[in-house]
Design an enzyme around this catalytic site. Structure first.
Site, PDB file in Angstrom:
ATOM      1  N   ASP A 301      48.514  37.458  37.839  1.00  0.00           N
ATOM      2  CA  ASP A 301      47.476  36.601  37.284  1.00  0.00           C
ATOM      3  C   ASP A 301      46.964  35.711  38.426  1.00  0.00           C
ATOM      4  OD1 ASP A 301      45.714  35.320  35.635  1.00  0.00           O
ATOM      5  OD2 ASP A 301      47.117  35.045  33.996  1.00  0.00           O
ATOM      6  N   GLU A 488      42.530  29.102  27.693  1.00  0.00           N
ATOM      7  CA  GLU A 488      43.792  28.906  28.426  1.00  0.00           C
ATOM      8  C   GLU A 488      44.377  27.517  28.142  1.00  0.00           C
ATOM      9  OE1 GLU A 488      44.099  30.710  32.307  1.00  0.00           O
ATOM     10  OE2 GLU A 488      42.140  31.634  32.052  1.00  0.00           O
TER      11      GLU A 488
HETATM   12  C1  BGC Z   1      44.022  34.321  32.967  1.00  0.00           C
HETATM   13  C2  BGC Z   1      43.905  35.826  32.804  1.00  0.00           C
HETATM   14  C3  BGC Z   1      42.621  36.324  33.402  1.00  0.00           C
HETATM   15  C4  BGC Z   1      42.548  35.878  34.837  1.00  0.00           C
HETATM   16  C5  BGC Z   1      41.316  36.360  35.547  1.00  0.00           C
HETATM   17  C6  BGC Z   1      43.737  33.878  34.375  1.00  0.00           C
HETATM   18  O1  BGC Z   1      43.652  32.495  34.479  1.00  0.00           O
HETATM   19  O2  BGC Z   1      45.316  33.911  32.595  1.00  0.00           O
HETATM   20  O3  BGC Z   1      44.002  36.175  31.452  1.00  0.00           O
HETATM   21  O4  BGC Z   1      42.549  37.717  33.282  1.00  0.00           O
HETATM   22  O5  BGC Z   1      42.571  34.458  34.887  1.00  0.00           O
HETATM   23  O6  BGC Z   1      40.208  35.680  35.150  1.00  0.00           O
END
Ligand code: BGC
Length: 607
Positions: A301, A488
């Site tokens: 991630d 998030e």
């Molecule tokens: C998130 C992911 C996402 C990634 C790319 C991260 O902060 O947890 O779910 O795919 O960013 O944008």
């Protein structure tokens, strides 16, 4: 000439038929084996030509701006480009494709000409592109309990994702949310392991189809593992679940996704019993790769390398690093040093690169590295939107319908519609819509809930955004309340002192109060990324509908409210009764029957 009697002839015919049948049965199997074998041979021979710098390059994923200049794609041998937040690659789909074609040409200009993977968070439709078809977030798709629909939605998302220049999506999220305080509950299908398994298979199949087609994309099952089960629902926190529960409740959707051929898996920000998941060799290498047989790409991630253990994450089994936002040189130099000092074995790097090349061959990128221009016309098409509207209708869960106030009579003389969420496609769509944190205004191509009501109602429809209460002469009040968009960690509720709460805001409570018990039928439509504690409001009103985060086709809601379609949605989560139920580590813990929900998982009324 040999003379054959009829019984010998019959025997020969039978035997030849047997061999013919056997050989034709074997054909698809042989073909499969051959395709895979050919790919493995190509992967091995390409790998044998690669320098260490080229290998480390393949393991690097960067954004299309800031992290790199266009030249860096070639000089740093970049393996993948990501678009998520930040400047868009262009103003329309043609420009998005053109931007990625430019970068792809840079990659193809290198000595070995290895094509790039282009990844995007298309998590409910190609939601990063304004004008795309936006489906309900996964929690709403879970409420449909309709895996065929989930597959069809993923097929459409894949087309619109390819049409904007990508061949890889970071979706589906197959978390099992334990605590509604987590800010990402809506990204997951359900609290039920079984339902999530079913939806994971459908989503992977829908996105990937035949992977080498130019209208499909590689899917990503995320976030491996324990993202939704952290203590107190903290994004990226620690989960203290024991391995038995992890294996029984969290791993099955991953097993199903791997079996369905998912091309990549993203590691989670959280820790598992205080060990960072990114550096968890037992769960990544031993469980996922060795025991489940996953042969695709394990990707980190955001900034996973600098945040979670540097070369330890490579040793744990991570294959590609989201080396974004200043991490690229740190990762590339760090891994080089790790290999030079033998902290990271060359074998591990070779395994990582093989996995990346394998998926690139499976996607057909060596033959066809560019996006398909003819798909652009399908972005936001009426067929795609009709499917999304079906998903909206099927996602609605009817929690209460006293005295059968629903369906609403289309000839009602006057209908008052209340609440900013009723007339704002940004608010109805949640996070990961147009922008990372979502938007608070209408966006291109979308319809609102009010639009749908106006289309169907024959009498007067008045919009009283702030519930002034000036329309007490109406027959029906449709009050749309709920959460404002978040993504998030920003959606975490934590101790409840932040922006978000598990109950309605005072303002939204007052909307309901201003119209309740005034001789008008009061229908509430709740827009939220998780079940909220709305026990008093459900008592106060005549009908209550959980609409989750419907996406761009808000007008689909009215088609059910007015009875053109019946309710079919069923709760994908148990619905909590009291806020105090959330005091424990895992929230209400309905599964252990320690707390009774207001409505059980699977509940939902019909007409
Ligand atoms: C998130 C992911 C996402 C990634 C790319 C991260 O902060 O947890 O779910 O795919 O960013 O944008």
């Amino acid at each position: 000439m040999i003379q054959l009697n009829s019984s010998t002839l019959n025997k020969i015919i039978l035997i030849s038929f047997f061999f013919y049948a056997l050989s034709s049965c074997q054909k698809p199997l042989e073909k499969l084996v051959t395709e895979d074998t050919i790919i493995e041979k190509k992967v091995d021979s390409l790998l044998s030509l690669m320098t260490l710098e080229e290998k480390i390059g393949q393991m690097s994923q960067v954004r299309h701006f800031s992290d790199i200049t266009d030249e860096d794609i070639a000089t740093k041998f970049i393996g993948s480009v990501i678009h998520t937040q930040g400047p868009t690659p262009g103003k329309d789909a043609e420009e998005w494709q053109a931007r990625f074609i430019t970068l792809q040409k840079k990659a193809l200009s290198t000595r070995l000409g290895i094509p790039l993977l282009f990844g995007v968070d298309a998590v409910h439709g190609q939601n990063t592109f304004e004008g795309a078809t936006i489906f309900p977030h996964n929690i709403g798709m879970g409420a449909t309990h309709n895996s065929k629909l989930v597959q069809e939605a993923a097929e459409i998302t894949a087309i619109e994702t390819q049409a904007t220049g990508f061949n890889w999506t970071f979706s589906p999220c197959i978390a099992i949310p334990y605590n509604e305080k987590w800010g990402r509950v809506y990204e997951a299908f359900s609290e039920s392991t079984e339902l999530t398994e079913e939806m994971a298979i459908a989503s992977v199949k829908g996105h990937q189809g035949k992977l080498s087609d130019s209208s499909t994309v590689m899917a990503t099952a995320k976030h491996y593992i324990g993202d939704g089960s952290t203590d107190f629902g903290i994004e990226g926190g620690n989960t203290s679940l024991n391995l038995k529960e992890v294996s029984e409740r969290l791993l099955p959707p991953y097993r199903a996704a791997v079996k369905a051929g998912v091309g990549s898996i993203m590691v989670s920000f959280n820790a598992m019993s205080n060990k960072a998941m990114h550096a968890h060799k037992e769960l990544i290498t031993d469980t996922l790769k060795t025991s489940m047989g996953f042969d695709g790409i394990v990707v980190t991630d955001w900034k996973g390398y600098s945040r979670f253990g540097k070369n330890d994450i490579i040793n744990a089994g991570v294959d590609m690093v989201m080396a974004v936002d200043g991490d690229l040189a740190f990762f590339q130099n760090g891994l080089k040093k790790g290999i030079d000092s033998e902290y990271v074995a060359m074998e591990r790097v070779n395994d990582a690169v093989k996995r990346i090349l394998r998926q690139k061959f499976r996607l057909g990128l060596f033959k066809n590295p560019f996006p398909n221009a003819s798909l652009i016309q399908q972005i936001g098409s009426s067929e795609h939107r009709a499917k999304a509207r079906q998903a909206v209708r099927e996602s609605l869960v009817l929690l209460k319908n006293q005295d059968k106030v629903l369906p609403i009579d289309k000839s009602a003389k006057k209908i008052v519609v209340v609440g900013e969420h009723a007339n704002n496609s940004g608010l109805q769509s949640g996070g990961w819509t147009i922008a990372w944190q979502g938007v608070k205004q209408n966006y291109k191509g979308a319809t609102t809930i009010l639009d749908g009501i106006k289309k169907i109602a024959k009498g007067d429809v008045v919009y009283d955004m702030d519930a002034t209460g000036n329309h007490l002469d109406a027959d029906v009040a449709i009050i749309v309340v709920g959460e404002t968009p978040y993504a998030e960690v920003f959606g975490d509720i934590g101790d409840g002192n932040g922006t978000y709460k598990l109950s309605l805001s005072e303002k939204h409570k007052s909307y309901i109060q201003n119209y309740s018990n005034k001789g008008i039928d009061v229908i509430v439509v709740l827009i939220s990324g998780r079940p909220l504690v709305v026990t008093p409001e459900i008592v106060q009103t005549d009908a209550f509908v959980a609409a989750w985060l419907p996406g761009s086709e808000g007008d689909g809601i009215a088609e059910v409210l007015f009875g053109d379609f019946n309710f079919t949605g069923k709760l994908p989560h148990s619905w909590p009764k009291y806020e105090k139920d959330f005091e424990g580590t895992y929230g209400p813990n309905f599964w252990n029957n320690t707390i009774t929900p207001l409505y059980e998982f699977g509940y939902g009324l019909t007409y």
